[in-house]
Write an enzyme that holds these catalytic residues in place. Structure first.
Site, PDB file in Angstrom:
ATOM      1  N   GLY A  54      49.159  49.895  67.481  1.00 32.37           N
ATOM      2  CA  GLY A  54      49.507  51.325  67.314  1.00 32.37           C
ATOM      3  C   GLY A  54      49.155  51.800  65.978  1.00 32.37           C
ATOM      4  O   GLY A  54      48.272  50.972  65.331  1.00 32.37           O
ATOM      5  N   ASN A  55      49.841  52.782  65.558  1.00 35.94           N
ATOM      6  CA  ASN A  55      49.195  53.398  64.162  1.00 35.94           C
ATOM      7  C   ASN A  55      50.542  54.293  63.986  1.00 35.94           C
ATOM      8  O   ASN A  55      51.562  54.647  64.394  1.00 35.94           O
ATOM      9  CB  ASN A  55      48.006  54.176  64.260  1.00 35.94           C
ATOM     10  CG  ASN A  55      48.136  55.436  64.972  1.00 35.94           C
ATOM     11  OD1 ASN A  55      48.712  56.427  64.976  1.00 35.94           O
ATOM     12  ND2 ASN A  55      47.048  55.347  66.053  1.00 35.94           N
ATOM     13  N   ARG A  56      50.402  54.879  62.513  1.00 37.53           N
ATOM     14  CA  ARG A  56      51.667  55.451  61.930  1.00 37.53           C
ATOM     15  C   ARG A  56      51.547  57.063  62.231  1.00 37.53           C
ATOM     16  O   ARG A  56      52.435  57.603  61.687  1.00 37.53           O
ATOM     17  CB  ARG A  56      51.514  55.377  60.336  1.00 37.53           C
ATOM     18  CG  ARG A  56      51.603  53.728  60.001  1.00 37.53           C
ATOM     19  CD  ARG A  56      51.784  53.757  58.384  1.00 37.53           C
ATOM     20  NE  ARG A  56      51.535  52.411  57.815  1.00 37.53           N
ATOM     21  CZ  ARG A  56      52.558  51.393  58.361  1.00 37.53           C
ATOM     22  NH1 ARG A  56      53.639  51.692  58.746  1.00 37.53           N
ATOM     23  NH2 ARG A  56      52.197  50.042  57.874  1.00 37.53           N
ATOM     24  N   SER A  57      50.795  57.491  62.939  1.00 40.02           N
ATOM     25  CA  SER A  57      50.855  58.927  63.336  1.00 40.02           C
ATOM     26  C   SER A  57      52.463  59.170  64.021  1.00 40.02           C
ATOM     27  O   SER A  57      52.576  58.496  64.909  1.00 40.02           O
ATOM     28  CB  SER A  57      49.936  59.460  64.322  1.00 40.02           C
ATOM     29  OG  SER A  57      49.905  60.685  64.802  1.00 40.02           O
TER      30      SER A  57
END
Ligand code: C5P
Length: 221
Positions: free
Chosen positions: A29-32
């Site tokens: 995933g990512n930090r958005s």
């Protein structure tokens, strides 16, 4: 303040990151967090637009008056966006879409062993690029999160993806980008103009973006 300035417009907003499954319990995933896209969706609905919000996984509440479509992976988002594209007047693509996904999704939980584990990744579709290729009447707005050469990379994406404008920020700055309530952006336009905006709340920036969208609609007549 804006009354119903977007009444009669149908606007598709994407928000949050995507999750790319490795196995039934793990993902890349990512930090958005989705805050920027949710703020845009909320403000567009307040201005009278019909808003479709395609959202990756996030705990954020659905803004009032918005139709929400939940997705998980980039491929899910791709399908959801394609299904709506012909019927919308504008797309605002605030989602942080994963560029790669695991080449294989394991059917069962991957078990650990003593050695290294190598992951093979494969490219995801670039949703906004595809929308740019198929653009008819739609206005396309992209986001660019960069850590260096912001103007150069943002202008490159604006051209490559056939966008009307792109909202760019340097996510290496503390008060801009992922997970914070503020953002600090520049907006680059297809006609070559660029604007610097001061640090502001994401809710306020949503207003700026929609003001620019309204101007773009007006120029088209
Ligand atoms: O990841 P990138 O910097 O190219 O993102 C620029 C814009 O393209 C963003 O608006 C993002 O939502 C969109 N994008 C997309 N599909 C991808 C990657 C990015 O729609 N696979």
């Amino acid at each position: 303040a804006h009354g119903q300035s977007l009444a009669g417009r149908r606007i598709l907003v994407t928000a949050a990151g995507t999750e790319e499954a490795l196995d039934p319990v793990r993902f890349l995933g990512n930090r958005s967090t989705g805050r920027m896209g949710f703020a845009v969706a909320a403000e567009a609905a307040r201005r009278g637009a019909e808003v479709i919000l395609v959202a990756g996984p996030t705990p954020l509440a659905t803004p009032t008056g918005v139709r929400r479509v939940d997705v998980r992976s980039a491929r899910d988002m791709h399908a959801a966006v394609r299904a709506e594209y012909d019927g919308v007047d504008a797309v605002i693509k605030a989602a942080a879409v994963a560029d790669y996904r695991p080449a294989e999704m394991a059917e069962h939980k991957i078990k650990k062993s003593d050695g290294e584990l190598t992951l093979k990744l494969t490219r995801n579709p670039d949703i906004l690029y595809e929308l740019g290729q198929q653009k008819k009447h739609q206005i396309l707005v992209g986001f660019a999160a960069e850590t260096q050469n912001v103007a150069e990379y943002a202008r490159g994406k604006l051209a490559k993806k056939n966008l009307d404008f792109i909202v760019a920020n340097n996510v290496a700055e503390q008060d801009a980008g992922f997970g914070v309530p503020t953002n600090h952006v520049q907006i680059f336009y297809a006609d070559g103009r660029a604007e610097d905006h001061p640090l502001m709340a994401k809710a306020a920036l949503a207003g700026v973006i929609l003001d620019r969208l309204e101007e773009t609609f007006q120029k088209r007549g």
